[in-house]
Design a protein around this motif. Structure first.
Motif, PDB file in Angstrom:
ATOM      1  N   ARG A   1       0.838  -1.204   0.000  1.00 43.75           N
ATOM      2  CA  ARG A   1       0.000   0.000   0.000  1.00 43.75           C
ATOM      3  C   ARG A   1       0.875   1.258   0.000  1.00 43.75           C
ATOM      4  O   ARG A   1       0.612   2.208  -0.724  1.00 43.75           O
ATOM      5  CB  ARG A   1      -0.923  -0.017   1.209  1.00 43.75           C
ATOM      6  CG  ARG A   1      -1.950   1.080   1.195  1.00 43.75           C
ATOM      7  CD  ARG A   1      -2.934   0.948   2.334  1.00 43.75           C
ATOM      8  NE  ARG A   1      -3.696  -0.279   2.158  1.00 43.75           N
ATOM      9  CZ  ARG A   1      -3.961  -1.143   3.124  1.00 43.75           C
ATOM     10  NH1 ARG A   1      -3.538  -0.928   4.341  1.00 43.75           N
ATOM     11  NH2 ARG A   1      -4.663  -2.223   2.872  1.00 43.75           N
ATOM     12  N   PHE A   2       1.940   1.245   0.796  1.00 47.22           N
ATOM     13  CA  PHE A   2       2.869   2.384   0.815  1.00 47.22           C
ATOM     14  C   PHE A   2       3.584   2.520  -0.515  1.00 47.22           C
ATOM     15  O   PHE A   2       3.742   3.627  -1.035  1.00 47.22           O
ATOM     16  CB  PHE A   2       3.887   2.213   1.953  1.00 47.22           C
ATOM     17  CG  PHE A   2       4.880   3.327   2.022  1.00 47.22           C
ATOM     18  CD1 PHE A   2       4.517   4.548   2.555  1.00 47.22           C
ATOM     19  CD2 PHE A   2       6.171   3.149   1.562  1.00 47.22           C
ATOM     20  CE1 PHE A   2       5.429   5.586   2.618  1.00 47.22           C
ATOM     21  CE2 PHE A   2       7.089   4.170   1.619  1.00 47.22           C
ATOM     22  CZ  PHE A   2       6.718   5.398   2.155  1.00 47.22           C
ATOM     23  N   SER A   3       4.013   1.400  -1.093  1.00 40.06           N
ATOM     24  CA  SER A   3       4.728   1.421  -2.362  1.00 40.06           C
ATOM     25  C   SER A   3       3.858   1.990  -3.479  1.00 40.06           C
ATOM     26  O   SER A   3       4.307   2.834  -4.256  1.00 40.06           O
ATOM     27  CB  SER A   3       5.195   0.018  -2.712  1.00 40.06           C
ATOM     28  OG  SER A   3       5.826  -0.013  -3.955  1.00 40.06           O
ATOM     29  N   ILE A   4       2.619   1.529  -3.557  1.00 33.44           N
ATOM     30  CA  ILE A   4       1.731   2.027  -4.611  1.00 33.44           C
ATOM     31  C   ILE A   4       1.344   3.478  -4.352  1.00 33.44           C
ATOM     32  O   ILE A   4       1.176   4.263  -5.289  1.00 33.44           O
ATOM     33  CB  ILE A   4       0.499   1.120  -4.787  1.00 33.44           C
ATOM     34  CG1 ILE A   4      -0.136   1.332  -6.160  1.00 33.44           C
ATOM     35  CG2 ILE A   4      -0.536   1.339  -3.726  1.00 33.44           C
ATOM     36  CD1 ILE A   4       0.641   0.791  -7.281  1.00 33.44           C
ATOM     37  N   GLY A   5       1.250   3.858  -3.071  1.00 34.90           N
ATOM     38  CA  GLY A   5       0.973   5.260  -2.741  1.00 34.90           C
ATOM     39  C   GLY A   5       2.087   6.185  -3.190  1.00 34.90           C
ATOM     40  O   GLY A   5       1.833   7.271  -3.717  1.00 34.90           O
ATOM     41  N   MET A   6       3.322   5.765  -3.014  1.00 30.64           N
ATOM     42  CA  MET A   6       4.456   6.583  -3.458  1.00 30.64           C
ATOM     43  C   MET A   6       4.538   6.631  -4.984  1.00 30.64           C
ATOM     44  O   MET A   6       4.913   7.650  -5.565  1.00 30.64           O
ATOM     45  CB  MET A   6       5.763   6.037  -2.876  1.00 30.64           C
ATOM     46  CG  MET A   6       5.903   6.272  -1.390  1.00 30.64           C
ATOM     47  SD  MET A   6       5.985   8.019  -0.978  1.00 30.64           S
ATOM     48  CE  MET A   6       4.406   8.281  -0.219  1.00 30.64           C
TER      49      MET A   6
END
Length: 97
Positions: free
Chosen positions: A67-72
């Motif tokens: 989720r953090f990776s796709i958010g960035m």
């Protein structure tokens, strides 16, 4: 790029444009470098949209790291039009038409 959710082509595309951007900053008198950087940024906007839309995981397989990776990745995509505008201003300052 660090979560291996997106393919290696995403990382290679963005890092190569980063290298061209460094080249464009170092050579202040080169119009070709800034033109390649602007064209590369515009191309990576399109490829980032394709990568994110194809490789976005389903809700069942979405961990906090993913989720953090796709958010960035989405945040980077949202900042690219601003970068394109600033690079276009640099292109006009260097004598581009």
């Amino acid at each position: 790029c660090m979560n291996y959710m997106l393919p290696l082509s995403y990382a290679w595309g963005n890092f190569s444009i980063l290298a061209v951007g460094i080249w464009a900053i170092v050579q202040r008198d080169s119009l070709d470098a800034i033109t390649m950087f602007l064209a590369g940024l515009l191309l990576t906007v399109l490829t980032d949209i394709i990568h994110i839309s194809i490789f976005y995981p389903s809700h069942d397989f979405l961990s906090d790291a993913k989720r953090f990776s796709i958010g960035m990745a989405i945040f980077s995509l949202l900042l690219k039009p601003v970068s394109c505008y600033l690079v276009y201003r640099m292109y006009r300052e260097r004598g581009g038409e």
